[in-house]
Design a protein around this motif. Structure first.
Motif, PDB file in Angstrom:
ATOM      1  N   GLY A 146       0.816  -1.208   0.000  1.00  0.00           N
ATOM      2  CA  GLY A 146       0.000   0.000   0.000  1.00  0.00           C
ATOM      3  C   GLY A 146       0.845   1.252   0.000  1.00  0.00           C
ATOM      4  N   ARG A 147       0.156   2.379  -0.106  1.00  0.00           N
ATOM      5  CA  ARG A 147       0.853   3.663  -0.207  1.00  0.00           C
ATOM      6  C   ARG A 147       1.681   3.987   1.038  1.00  0.00           C
ATOM      7  N   GLU A 148       1.297   3.429   2.203  1.00  0.00           N
ATOM      8  CA  GLU A 148       2.002   3.767   3.437  1.00  0.00           C
ATOM      9  C   GLU A 148       2.826   2.609   3.984  1.00  0.00           C
ATOM     10  N   ASP A 149       3.135   1.634   3.136  1.00  0.00           N
ATOM     11  CA  ASP A 149       4.082   0.578   3.517  1.00  0.00           C
ATOM     12  C   ASP A 149       5.498   1.117   3.296  1.00  0.00           C
ATOM     13  N   PHE A 150       5.850   2.112   4.109  1.00  0.00           N
ATOM     14  CA  PHE A 150       7.041   2.903   3.827  1.00  0.00           C
ATOM     15  C   PHE A 150       8.334   2.090   3.941  1.00  0.00           C
ATOM     16  N   ASP A 151       8.423   1.185   4.916  1.00  0.00           N
ATOM     17  CA  ASP A 151       9.655   0.406   5.044  1.00  0.00           C
ATOM     18  C   ASP A 151       9.862  -0.491   3.814  1.00  0.00           C
ATOM     19  N   GLN A 152       8.781  -1.119   3.363  1.00  0.00           N
ATOM     20  CA  GLN A 152       8.906  -1.966   2.182  1.00  0.00           C
ATOM     21  C   GLN A 152       9.268  -1.138   0.947  1.00  0.00           C
ATOM     22  N   LEU A 153       8.602  -0.006   0.771  1.00  0.00           N
ATOM     23  CA  LEU A 153       8.889   0.854  -0.374  1.00  0.00           C
ATOM     24  C   LEU A 153      10.322   1.371  -0.326  1.00  0.00           C
ATOM     25  N   PHE A 188      25.120  -7.812 -15.623  1.00  0.00           N
ATOM     26  CA  PHE A 188      24.208  -6.826 -15.054  1.00  0.00           C
ATOM     27  C   PHE A 188      23.626  -7.350 -13.741  1.00  0.00           C
ATOM     28  N   PRO A 189      23.344  -6.447 -12.800  1.00  0.00           N
ATOM     29  CA  PRO A 189      22.849  -6.886 -11.493  1.00  0.00           C
ATOM     30  C   PRO A 189      21.371  -7.254 -11.523  1.00  0.00           C
ATOM     31  N   ILE A 190      20.988  -8.089 -10.592  1.00  0.00           N
ATOM     32  CA  ILE A 190      19.606  -8.529 -10.403  1.00  0.00           C
ATOM     33  C   ILE A 190      19.233  -8.276  -8.946  1.00  0.00           C
ATOM     34  N   ALA A 191      18.038  -7.779  -8.703  1.00  0.00           N
ATOM     35  CA  ALA A 191      17.531  -7.593  -7.343  1.00  0.00           C
ATOM     36  C   ALA A 191      16.463  -8.639  -7.074  1.00  0.00           C
ATOM     37  N   GLU A 192      16.699  -9.491  -6.081  1.00  0.00           N
ATOM     38  CA  GLU A 192      15.685 -10.423  -5.586  1.00  0.00           C
ATOM     39  C   GLU A 192      15.021  -9.763  -4.378  1.00  0.00           C
ATOM     40  N   ILE A 193      13.775  -9.335  -4.541  1.00  0.00           N
ATOM     41  CA  ILE A 193      13.111  -8.524  -3.516  1.00  0.00           C
ATOM     42  C   ILE A 193      12.096  -9.362  -2.757  1.00  0.00           C
ATOM     43  N   GLY A 194      12.105  -9.222  -1.431  1.00  0.00           N
ATOM     44  CA  GLY A 194      11.185  -9.965  -0.580  1.00  0.00           C
ATOM     45  C   GLY A 194       9.974  -9.135  -0.200  1.00  0.00           C
ATOM     46  N   SER A 195       8.981  -9.805   0.372  1.00  0.00           N
ATOM     47  CA  SER A 195       7.717  -9.136   0.703  1.00  0.00           C
ATOM     48  C   SER A 195       7.886  -8.046   1.752  1.00  0.00           C
ATOM     49  N   ASP A 196       8.970  -8.117   2.555  1.00  0.00           N
ATOM     50  CA  ASP A 196       9.215  -7.099   3.578  1.00  0.00           C
ATOM     51  C   ASP A 196      10.091  -5.961   3.067  1.00  0.00           C
ATOM     52  N   GLY A 197      10.444  -5.982   1.778  1.00  0.00           N
ATOM     53  CA  GLY A 197      11.290  -4.945   1.202  1.00  0.00           C
ATOM     54  C   GLY A 197      12.770  -5.243   1.265  1.00  0.00           C
ATOM     55  N   SER A 198      13.156  -6.293   1.976  1.00  0.00           N
ATOM     56  CA  SER A 198      14.566  -6.688   1.958  1.00  0.00           C
ATOM     57  C   SER A 198      14.912  -7.214   0.576  1.00  0.00           C
ATOM     58  N   ALA A 199      16.195  -7.253   0.252  1.00  0.00           N
ATOM     59  CA  ALA A 199      16.590  -7.657  -1.094  1.00  0.00           C
ATOM     60  C   ALA A 199      17.947  -8.334  -1.059  1.00  0.00           C
TER      61      ALA A 199
END
Length: 532
Positions: A146-153, A188-199
């Motif tokens: 959502g718009r206010e999931d600031f840590d994940q964003l 080239f780099p790849i980002a594996e992103i998790g549901s909590d915003g970690s990568a």
């Protein structure tokens, strides 16, 4: 593009084609033909790879639309009518009356792209969005943030910042490049992103280069300011980032805190400001200063001294064993309102060939000169920009602005650990210090870090603003910001005005400050022996 599609699994392929200078180039392109204004290289890449991407189910998100995202979207549909193509618009603010603007584009965020992906788009084309938005949007769509999931964003923003410059995260332009294997062709780099915003930052296994804490850290420090990294969707706290090596060519990013975005959007404004041309005189052997003085006098007499900028690079060595090593270079650039004087300038330089100093020669033939572009940032309120997603079926959806707040600067966090003492050795800073530098309009960014945490108290104590002015005399009279980042064992500096009016107008030897960090690393300092 094909390498990324064939080298291993991907869900999304992102492409960042825009820089401040690119917007100027596209603006001039649009002046010649109103149907242009987008990155045509992207289309050439798609000709080779679009069918493969559709076959593999890899969705593509790119800002290659530049100043004409609708035009690029239409061109992509012509390549393959089966492709579901959407685009994002609303960033073009020339109608707002910015003084003299050739281009004026707001940095939009991720939510227009999210809307396009929610509607099933295979390819999303945007104009000027923030570079990281190309990565944040797929993650927000996939996880339903959502718009206010600031840590994940914020976590996804940091991942996007790491991969936005391609192989700069896998060993390209890296201070300790001699340690990187197979740098002839880094992957080239790849980002594996998790549901909590970690990568996790990684790369395809078959490619060269490396992904290490330091290659990632170098890119994190590229073209940033203070600890609060402002974006249209979230303010990302770079002073909370934690990096750990998670295996070979895998670096985990965690702990990123996010806050509400600022109440304004940055606008990239480019204007035209006359014309420029440059020539370089070769001064070989003896009497270099006298030769330079004669060339300066003669050219000024021929075209007038107004608008001429001179730099004498003393690259000559006494008693040199090659002609090149015996030579200095006298660079001259003209800035002038009219193209005729810019053209006459280089011809006047050539016409001195038989009437000037002994050994007269130039490094290039005369040229016609080129238009000068000047970049400046402007700011508008978030709720004053109409951010629109144009879905694959043509439906136009207006994106509501986010909840925002005014952002204060984060307080500096100084390190209070004891500074190593004892005997010192005078060696180049780069013996233990890494650096990455770049440009933001007329300002230069200089990120400096140490690999050994034990060395950070020394770095933080050594690299004060006054010490940077001493090490980099070209910055002696400038306003310099200093931002400690203990979590990255780094200090970031912003040198205001070092690049004048920006890359397209600068006559500086290194107009984008790309080598500024390497200059700093080459300067000598008294470093405690225990750190060596």
């Amino acid at each position: 593009m094909r390498e990324m599609l064939t080298g291993g699994p991907l869900d999304y392929l992102t492409g960042d084609y825009l820089a401040e200078l690119t917007m100027l180039i596209l603006g001039r392109d649009r002046m010649k033909d109103a149907s242009r204004g987008y990155a045509r290289t992207f289309l050439r890449q798609l000709e080779d790879s679009l069918d493969l991407a559709l076959e593999k189910g890899v969705r593509i998100v790119t800002n290659a639309g530049g100043l004409n995202p609708a035009g690029l979207a239409a061109a992509v549909r012509e390549l393959n009518p089966r492709a579901k193509v959407a685009h994002v618009e609303g960033d073009d603010l020339r109608h707002r009356g910015f003084d003299g603007a050739l281009t004026a584009n707001a940095y939009l965020g991720c939510w227009g792209i999210v809307e396009c992906l929610n509607a099933g788009a295979d390819i999303v084309v945007t104009g000027r969005v923030t570079d990281a938005s190309l990565v944040v949007a797929p993650a927000a769509h996939h996880f339903g943030w959502g718009r206010e999931d600031f840590d994940q964003l914020a976590g996804a923003t940091v991942a996007g910042h790491v991969i936005e410059c391609g192989t700069q995260a896998t060993g390209g332009n890296f201070a300790f490049f001699t340690e990187i294997p197979d740098l002839a062709h880094p992957g080239f780099p790849i980002a594996e992103i998790g549901s909590d915003g970690s990568a996790v930052i990684t790369k395809h296994a078959s490619t060269g280069g490396a992904v290490t804490v330091d290659t990632v850290k170098a890119q994190l420090l590229y073209e940033i300011g203070g600890p609060r990294y402002l974006g249209p969707d979230v303010t990302s706290r770079f002073d909370t980032i934690r990096l750990t090596q998670d295996g070979p060519d895998r670096v985990a990013i965690a702990g990123v805190a996010g806050e509400a975005p600022p109440d304004t959007l940055k606008v990239c404004v480019n204007t035209l400001d006359g014309f420029r041309n440059s020539m370089t005189f070769v001064l070989c052997g003896l009497d270099v200063d006298a030769k330079a003085a004669l060339a300066r006098q003669q050219l000024a007499d021929a075209v007038g001294a107004d608008g001429l900028e001179w730099t004498l690079a003393r690259t000559d060595h006494p008693d040199a064993d090659t002609e090149e090593a015996a030579s200095a270079l006298l660079h001259v650039t003209i800035r002038t309102p009219g193209p005729k004087r810019a053209k006459a300038f280089s011809r006047a330089a050539v016409e001195l060939a038989l009437a000037s100093y002994p050994g007269f020669t130039l490094t290039s033939p005369p040229g016609d000169g080129s238009p000068v572009g000047v970049y400046r940032p402007e700011y508008v309120s978030q709720d004053s920009v109409e951010h629109v997603a144009v879905l694959p079926d043509g439906t136009r959806t207006t994106i509501a602005p986010p909840n925002v707040r005014a952002v204060d600067s984060a307080p500096a966090v100084e390190d209070d650990s004891p500074v190593p003492g004892g005997p010192t050795r005078r060696v180049p800073l780069g013996t233990i210090v890494g650096a990455r530098s770049g440009d933001k309009g007329g300002d230069a960014n200089l990120g400096v870090w140490v690999r050994d945490p034990a060395a950070y108290p020394w770095l933080a104590a050594e690299l004060t603003v006054d010490r940077v002015r001493e090490l980099l005399p070209e910055a002696r009279d400038l306003d310099i910001e200093r931002h400690p980042l203990p979590n990255l064992t780094a200090v970031n500096f912003v040198l205001h005005g070092l690049l004048g009016k920006g890359v397209a107008a600068s006559s500086r030897f290194d107009p984008q400050a790309k080598s500024l960090g390497e200059w700093l690393r080459s300067r000598y300092a008294d470093i405690p022996e225990e750190l060596l």
